[in-house]
Enzyme design. Structure first.
Site, PDB file in Angstrom:
ATOM      1  CB  THR A  75       4.943  -9.813   4.302  1.00 18.25           C
ATOM      2  OG1 THR A  75       4.169 -10.936   3.884  1.00 18.25           O
ATOM      3  CG2 THR A  75       6.408 -10.067   3.981  1.00 18.25           C
ATOM      4  NE  ARG A 235       4.729  -2.445   2.180  1.00 14.36           N
ATOM      5  CZ  ARG A 235       4.158  -3.622   1.985  1.00 14.36           C
ATOM      6  NH1 ARG A 235       3.515  -3.849   0.840  1.00 14.36           N
ATOM      7  NH2 ARG A 235       4.224  -4.575   2.907  1.00 14.36           N
ATOM      8  CG  ASP A 259      -3.579  -3.049  -4.010  1.00 15.70           C
ATOM      9  OD1 ASP A 259      -4.802  -2.812  -4.021  1.00 15.70           O
ATOM     10  OD2 ASP A 259      -3.033  -3.779  -3.152  1.00 15.70           O
ATOM     11  CD  GLU A 264      -1.443   1.845   1.529  1.00 18.15           C
ATOM     12  OE1 GLU A 264      -1.059   1.516   0.404  1.00 18.15           O
ATOM     13  OE2 GLU A 264      -1.374   1.090   2.535  1.00 18.15           O
ATOM     14  CG  HIS A 286      -2.648  -1.993   0.734  1.00 24.09           C
ATOM     15  ND1 HIS A 286      -1.649  -1.270   1.338  1.00 24.09           N
ATOM     16  CD2 HIS A 286      -2.173  -3.257   0.636  1.00 24.09           C
ATOM     17  CE1 HIS A 286      -0.620  -2.064   1.608  1.00 24.09           C
ATOM     18  NE2 HIS A 286      -0.923  -3.287   1.184  1.00 24.09           N
ATOM     19  CB  ALA A 288      -2.940  -6.649  -4.553  1.00 25.21           C
ATOM     20  CD1 TRP A 289      -3.521  -6.886   1.086  1.00 23.49           C
ATOM     21  CD2 TRP A 289      -3.915  -8.713   2.305  1.00 23.49           C
ATOM     22  NE1 TRP A 289      -4.373  -6.523   2.106  1.00 23.49           N
ATOM     23  CE2 TRP A 289      -4.631  -7.628   2.874  1.00 23.49           C
ATOM     24  CE3 TRP A 289      -4.010  -9.977   2.912  1.00 23.49           C
ATOM     25  CZ2 TRP A 289      -5.421  -7.750   4.014  1.00 23.49           C
ATOM     26  CZ3 TRP A 289      -4.805 -10.104   4.055  1.00 23.49           C
ATOM     27  CH2 TRP A 289      -5.498  -8.994   4.590  1.00 23.49           C
TER      28      TRP A 289
END
Length: 312
Positions: A75, A235, A259, A264, A286, A288-289
């Site tokens: 996204t 973020r 997350d 990162e 990172h 969660a998506w």
């Protein structure tokens, strides 16, 4: 059409990622170093670049004469120089709406794990602490129910609203925060400072903008009235991590589950990593998506977008 996928390893190995229809020349790289010359070498003949996190700056874009489309497998679009693309007539497409189940469920995994000190008690049940204690249960850290508590949500998009629906099922009261410093636009929003004062849990689901950079800092933490748990699946830079550490140490907030980080993976000197043994500090990398179904849904949307672009 020739397409190049620069960073397939940002997806799980066990998720099928077939080539989009209408692509007759398709090259896939597991990963691509952030090196302008290497990126140009791999994409010099490409009509379409598919990427998740590789940065495509003006210096790269200006050296790709055939490029017609940058298709992001995410996204966020902050890794592409949109202005340079506009000047060249290069289309840029992102993918939205694929994680409306995955992120809210991950959010509640973080909330429940932190409120019930889940990782802390898992450690004690497996490292010999329980056996050494000898009692039938351990209760050295309080366990908190969600029912009857207030959840403040920052960001009222599809994900924020789904989080609110789940919270209601747990018996929580839900407040949606208006933008900081703005009066509530209607009855479905609550003033930002009121949300800080009234919430037992604050969950962040807003985009990173100039207005939301370090939205949670020493000042806003000082306005929190109920020693809340803070959840960040937005973020990393929405939160000042140093302020969060100070807030935990001062007893202003109960804990922090995240997350995302500004960098990162986070560097070794990231302040939050020093609190990894805190019973209400939970860190995930990172992802969660990234439920299996969310990754498959993302790729399906991406393939449809690429095919529609090729067909005009």
């Amino acid at each position: 059409m020739k397409a190049v996928f620069l960073d397939r390893a940002t997806f799980s190995d066990n998720v099928a990622l077939p080539a989009p229809d209408s692509i007759d020349d398709y090259t896939v790289y597991d990963s691509t170093p952030q090196d302008d010359d290497i990126i140009v070498e791999r994409c010099i003949h490409a009509d379409i670049i598919i990427t998740n996190k590789v940065v495509l700056n003006r210096a790269v874009i200006d050296r790709l004469p055939n490029l017609k489309l940058i298709q992001l497998a995410a996204t966020g679009m902050n890794n592409v120089d949109i202005t340079a693309c506009d000047e060249r007539g290069i289309a840029v497409q992102n993918v939205a709406g694929y994680s409306v189940d995955s992120v809210p469920e991950h959010t509640f995994m973080l909330i429940l794990t932190a409120m019930r000190a889940g990782v802390h008690y898992h450690r004690q049940a497996t490292d010999g602490t329980w056996q050494a204690d000898g009692r039938f249960c351990l209760l050295d850290t309080p366990i908190f129910d969600l029912a009857g508590r207030t959840l403040g949500i920052v960001g009222k998009g599809a994900i924020g609203q789904k989080v609110g629906q789940i919270a209601t099922a747990f018996g929580m009261s839900v407040l949606y925060a208006e933008r900081a410093g703005k009066p509530p636009r209607d009855d479905s929003y609550t003033a930002f400072d009121d949300v800080l004062a009234r919430s037992d849990v604050i969950s962040l689901h807003c985009p990173l903008t100039d207005d939301t950079h370090h939205l949670i800092d020493d000042e806003t933490i000082g306005k929190m009235g109920k020693t809340p748990l803070i959840i960040n699946v937005a973020r990393g830079a929405v939160v000042d991590s140093g302020a969060v550490v100070r807030g935990i140490e001062r007893g202003q907030i109960a804990g922090y589950a995240t997350d995302v980080f500004t960098q990162e993976p986070p560097p070794a000197d990231e302040p939050l990593l020093a609190l990894h043994n805190h019973p209400r500090v939970i860190i995930t990398p990172h992802n969660a998506w990234a439920s299996h179904s969310a990754q498959s849904r993302l790729w399906g949307i991406l393939c449809k977008q690429v095919s529609e672009f090729v067909r005009g």
